[in-house]
Design a protein around this motif. Sequence first.
Motif, PDB file in Angstrom:
ATOM      1  N   ASP A  88      15.710  57.385  10.167  1.00 25.95           N
ATOM      2  CA  ASP A  88      16.759  56.597  10.822  1.00 25.95           C
ATOM      3  C   ASP A  88      17.813  57.542  11.417  1.00 25.95           C
ATOM      4  N   VAL A 130      20.733  57.314  11.954  1.00 21.02           N
ATOM      5  CA  VAL A 130      22.048  57.273  11.295  1.00 21.02           C
ATOM      6  C   VAL A 130      22.216  58.465  10.343  1.00 21.02           C
ATOM      7  N   TYR A 144      12.631  53.999  -1.529  1.00 16.50           N
ATOM      8  CA  TYR A 144      11.774  54.810  -0.666  1.00 16.50           C
ATOM      9  C   TYR A 144      10.666  55.464  -1.494  1.00 16.50           C
ATOM     10  N   LYS A 175      18.513  47.611   3.112  1.00 12.94           N
ATOM     11  CA  LYS A 175      19.454  47.688   4.231  1.00 12.94           C
ATOM     12  C   LYS A 175      20.664  48.547   3.864  1.00 12.94           C
ATOM     13  N   GLU A 181      25.118  47.607  12.647  1.00 11.95           N
ATOM     14  CA  GLU A 181      23.923  46.859  13.053  1.00 11.95           C
ATOM     15  C   GLU A 181      23.213  46.220  11.850  1.00 11.95           C
ATOM     16  N   GLN A 200      23.410  46.960   8.859  1.00 18.14           N
ATOM     17  CA  GLN A 200      23.146  47.907   7.773  1.00 18.14           C
ATOM     18  C   GLN A 200      24.496  48.241   7.123  1.00 18.14           C
TER      19      GLN A 200
END
Length: 475
Positions: free
Chosen positions: A12, A14, A39, A47, A88, A90
């Motif tokens: 991601d 981010v 993960y 999220k 967004e 998250q």
Amino acid sequence: MQSQNHIKALIDPVFGIIARSAQDLNINTYVIGGFVRDYLMGNEIPKDIDIVAVGSGIELAKRVASHLPGNPKVSVFKNFGTAMINHEGQELEFVGARKESYHRDSRKPVVEDGTLEEDQKRRDFTINALALSLNKKNYGVLLDPFDGLGDLKRKLIRTPLEPGITYSDDPLRMMRAIRFATQLGFTIHGDSLRAITENKQRIKIISKERIVDELHKILGSTKPSVGFALLHTTGLLKYILPELKALEGIEEVEGQRHKDNFWHTLEVVDNIAKTTENLWLRWAALLHDIGKAPTKKFHKRIGWTFHGHEFVGSKMVYTLFKRLHMPLNEKMKFVQKMVRMSSRPIILSEDFVTDSAVRRLVFDAGDHVEDLMTLCEADITTKNPRKQRKYKSNFKLVRQKIVEVEERDHIRNFQPPISGEEIMRTFGLKPSREIGILKEAIKEAILEGVIPNEYSAAQNYMLQKGNEMGLKAKI
Ligand code: ATP
Ligand code: MG
């Protein structure tokens, strides 16, 4: 294990932005907690992302926000030293690494700045203390000082520090241990279980809202019985849901036994978890029998009875919701209604299923009739395969009848076809008792199937009944 690289977890964009921002501020930063755990378990990536900074989490959050598209707002919780960005959909949560010490009467710690390792030590479980580096020199490397990875493999809930201290410092962790065990299908380490049992009464210092949050997560999992059984064996249950605890046990008088309604309830909850995600319907399953403890009686000839337990239970729902600071709104009323009506389809299916009985059920349950059927089907826990088949096929019949009767008579959201005003106009009446009597008679005639749920039939019936009551139609 320390050298494992999980750069793939950080796909991601981010994470790149967070890493760059941290570098600008010259502080070390890590992803930690649920994101890393889920993960590594190969679960759906959550999220929410928890970021720990060895330095100011708030400064880092501000820097990150300034680099994110649309410059999202930063919510700062100064007292906790945390900051949150909603990006967004998250949630990015930032916290400065810290070490903590506790007072006995509060779960609010005395906080000081600390190293990553000190921060990992204050985390509740080894599997939640796993961190991935976002620093240039070891980007994506897993930092796992307490063998959280091993515990993930062993499916074990274990605390980084001595469990006695961990649970006593923050008793919410007892609920979290049980909740994670339920959600993840993990075992709680024996030392932890002992410590929870020893510290159970410390749950009293935890706010009701936090406890309920955890209960919701337990109830929302695929096999909620795991959590409630753990609450029971650790002794926490009697502090949280004494009404459920009171259902435990089998009594025998003159050779007559009743079933253990606590373990039965847990089976019902697991059953319903297979057929509905509706949290409040799951609550109804959990509470459907709570009226059985206060209404239990033994009679010489008939054995054990629980007369009126549905009604008593629905009253108890209110007290329980109030005590736990749960909403006293339409959700609570829904649970009450399900508990109050929880035996209705059962009585109905034991007998010959008549249309009028089904019409009454649909009338009383309204839009919740399917939910009620779902609850009653989950309530079938008999181990006798013949009975099991019989009950199931009876309920199938009831469901079928509900559809038929509904198509024909539209009873679900019953609106009387004749209004009070029309009755007054027809017979030239002022507001009076007669109007109520006539309205009720029309409703009864429809529910009993004497007349169809239609205007002209109801109008004729009104004229006929009015006549019998000595009323004269004016129009
Ligand atoms: P999920 O979001 O799925 O509930 P999570 O592990 O992310 O799981 P959060 O409540 O979001 O749980 O907390 C984030 C992290 O903060 C945890 O992983 C844990 O490391 C730490 N944490 C949360 N609550 C506590 C607590 N009461 N005591 C110690 N550490 C905690
Ligand atoms: Mg989280």
